[in-house]
Design an enzyme around this catalytic site. Structure first.
Site, short mmCIF file in Angstrom:
data_model
loop_
_atom_site.label_atom_id
_atom_site.label_comp_id
_atom_site.label_asym_id
_atom_site.label_seq_id
_atom_site.Cartn_x
_atom_site.Cartn_y
_atom_site.Cartn_z
N PRO A 99 0.85 -1.21 0.00
CG PRO A 99 -0.02 -1.03 2.17
CD PRO A 99 0.75 -1.95 1.28
CG ASP B 115 5.03 -1.53 2.39
OD1 ASP B 115 3.86 -1.40 2.76
OD2 ASP B 115 5.55 -2.63 2.12
CG HIS B 116 0.70 3.76 5.29
ND1 HIS B 116 1.46 4.11 6.38
CD2 HIS B 116 -0.42 4.52 5.38
CE1 HIS B 116 0.85 5.03 7.09
NE2 HIS B 116 -0.31 5.31 6.51
NE ARG B 117 3.13 -4.39 2.84
CZ ARG B 117 3.67 -5.36 2.10
NH1 ARG B 117 3.06 -6.54 2.01
NH2 ARG B 117 4.80 -5.15 1.45
CB VAL C 246 7.07 3.05 6.47
CG1 VAL C 246 7.64 4.46 6.64
CG2 VAL C 246 8.18 2.05 6.21
#
Length: 466
Positions: free
Chosen positions: A261, A437-439, A441
């Site tokens: 994401p 990567d919003h998983r 970070v």
């Protein structure tokens, strides 16, 4: 008779395109003599022969894509079987400017088959390495060259008439590849290199002249006002196979876009101090022989900012359900080449001094432009910078490289009006865009890293705080 099957030159590749043959049927080859160039999903690699003898037939035509394990050449009068170590630095591309064993061997050129009973100059059966390459003749292959029976004396093949001098253009393999990609005929160019060698600049100038020259308007486009007719020249439609680097790049971007994401944050920065620093650094004696640019300062700023935000240099391992934090930085630099976008990386960039980093950046970009980037140089990246500013673009929303967690987009540096102490002045301004990567970070970490990088570019002296 022996056949050489297309080997896996590293990175678990499954297929490759045969770009060009360096030998022809009837030529005498030595062990480790380069016989062809192949283009994998990551780079162009030269393949050396594992056998010594006479080329009986070429089993694959230039431009054909074949799977690993496919027989590509048949060699007769085998003198010695060779084992090739495709895992050593020269084979995988770990060495600068090298691809496989034999790349640096002197170019012997085509030779004709020797008379029966004469010794081959390449009979060293004692050479040994780790990976044995061998094969069996595939049914349905190309017809081999006729060979005289054992009880009859071999008749030496008649030497072909030499080609006219105008047809023997001298050029290095990367220049030949560039000419092929741009559709330039080397035999029609006036060579400017030493000894009548066609240079990269000669090819690019010819391509630019072709593009700027007005082409005749096809008859079907004579009435440009007719609906459905566009002022284009040439065929109505053309199709180009998706293969090699472009195929790999496309699949990687799809996998990344639909797996991680993405979140992208932007910041506009006054980099006047960085531009002034670059000018001062150019005068330093230790940096006189390398290219110094704002990209160098940006790369250094990223390496420093990661110390405060190590999550930027990590990786989400979906299979293991773990976040892998890297204690090193393999800094990737996206490079546009005639073959497509490649992202070679500088190994352990965080351990390099500014001078060493500048030199590594220069070597990386030069190798990429010449089409000599090897698979090993594009694997193992941990963070990437893409410099769209060289195209005059302000910024973008970059897609994260697979296996990484962030990518920074560096926009064009332009003179713009800027507010300084309530006054509007002209400053050097650029835009940075960070995708992460919003998983794993989160927004705070991404914002902290981006702000730290921007702060160093705005005031390089703050680098002392990291």
């Amino acid at each position: 008779m022996a056949e050489f099957k297309l080997p896996d030159v590293g990175e678990g590749l499954t297929e490759a395109e045969l770009v060009s043959w360096k030998v022809q049927a009837g030529d005498l080859v030595e062990i480790n003599q380069v016989i062809c160039e192949i283009e994998t999903a990551k780079s162009i690699v030269e393949l050396p022969s594992p056998y010594a003898g006479t080329v009986l037939s070429l089993l694959v035509v230039e431009g054909e894509t074949v799977e690993v394990g496919t027989a590509i050449i048949a060699i007769g009068e085998q003198v010695a079987e060779m084992v090739i170590d495709l895992s050593n630095p020269a084979a995988s591309g770990g060495g600068e400017g090298e691809s496989l064993v034999g790349r640096n061997k002197a170019d012997r050129g085509p030779q004709r088959r020797a008379r029966k009973g004469s010794a081959s100059p390449a009979t060293d059966a004692g050479a040994q390495t780790q990976l044995q390459v061998q094969g069996a003749f595939a049914a349905g292959g190309a017809m081999p060259l006729e060979v005289a029976p054992a009880d009859e004396p071999a008749v030496p093949a008649r030497e072909p008439e030499p080609a006219p001098a105008s047809l023997r253009a001298l050029a290095k393999p990367p220049v030949r590849k560039l000419a092929k990609d741009l559709g330039v005929d080397l035999t029609r160019l006036a060579a400017s290199g030493p000894g009548g060698t066609v240079t990269r600049a000669d090819v690019e100038a010819a391509a630019a002249a072709t593009e700027s020259a007005p082409a005749p308007m096809p008859e079907q486009y004579a009435d440009l006002g007719r609906p459905g007719v566009h002022p284009m020249t040439g065929a109505r439609e053309t199709r180009e196979p998706i293969k090699g680097v472009r195929k790999m790049m496309g699949q990687a971007m799809v996998d990344s876009a639909f797996t991680a994401p993405h979140v992208t944050e932007w910041i506009t920065v006054d980099v006047t101090a960085t531009v002034e620093l670059v000018e001062r650094l150019k005068g330093r004696p230790e940096l006189r022989d390398v290219k110094v640019s704002p990209l160098l300062v940006l790369a250094r700023a990223c390496l420093l900012a990661m110390r405060r935000t190590p999550a930027i240099n990590s990786f989400w391992d979906q299979a293991a359900q773990e976040v892998v934090y890297k204690g090193y930085v393999n800094l990737g630099i996206a490079a546009a080449t005639p073959r497509g976008l490649v992202v070679p990386n500088i190994k352990d960039a965080d351990s390099l001094s500014l001078v060493e980093l500048a030199r590594a950046l220069g070597e990386l970009t030069a190798t990429a432009r010449e089409g000599r980037t090897q698979p090993a140089e594009m694997s193992g990246g941990t963070f990437t910078i893409t410099n769209v500013g060289v195209f005059g673009v302000d910024a973008g929303t970059p897609i994260i490289n697979p296996g990484e967690s962030a990518i920074l987009c560096f926009g064009a540096v332009r003179k713009q009006p800027w507010v300084v102490d309530d006054d509007i002045v002209v400053r050097q301004v650029t835009t940075l865009a960070l995708s992460f990567d919003h998983r794993h970070v989160d927004g705070q970490q991404g914002s902290q890293f981006l702000a730290d990088v921007a702060g160093i570019l705005e005031d390089p002296g703050t680098a002392l705080l990291f």
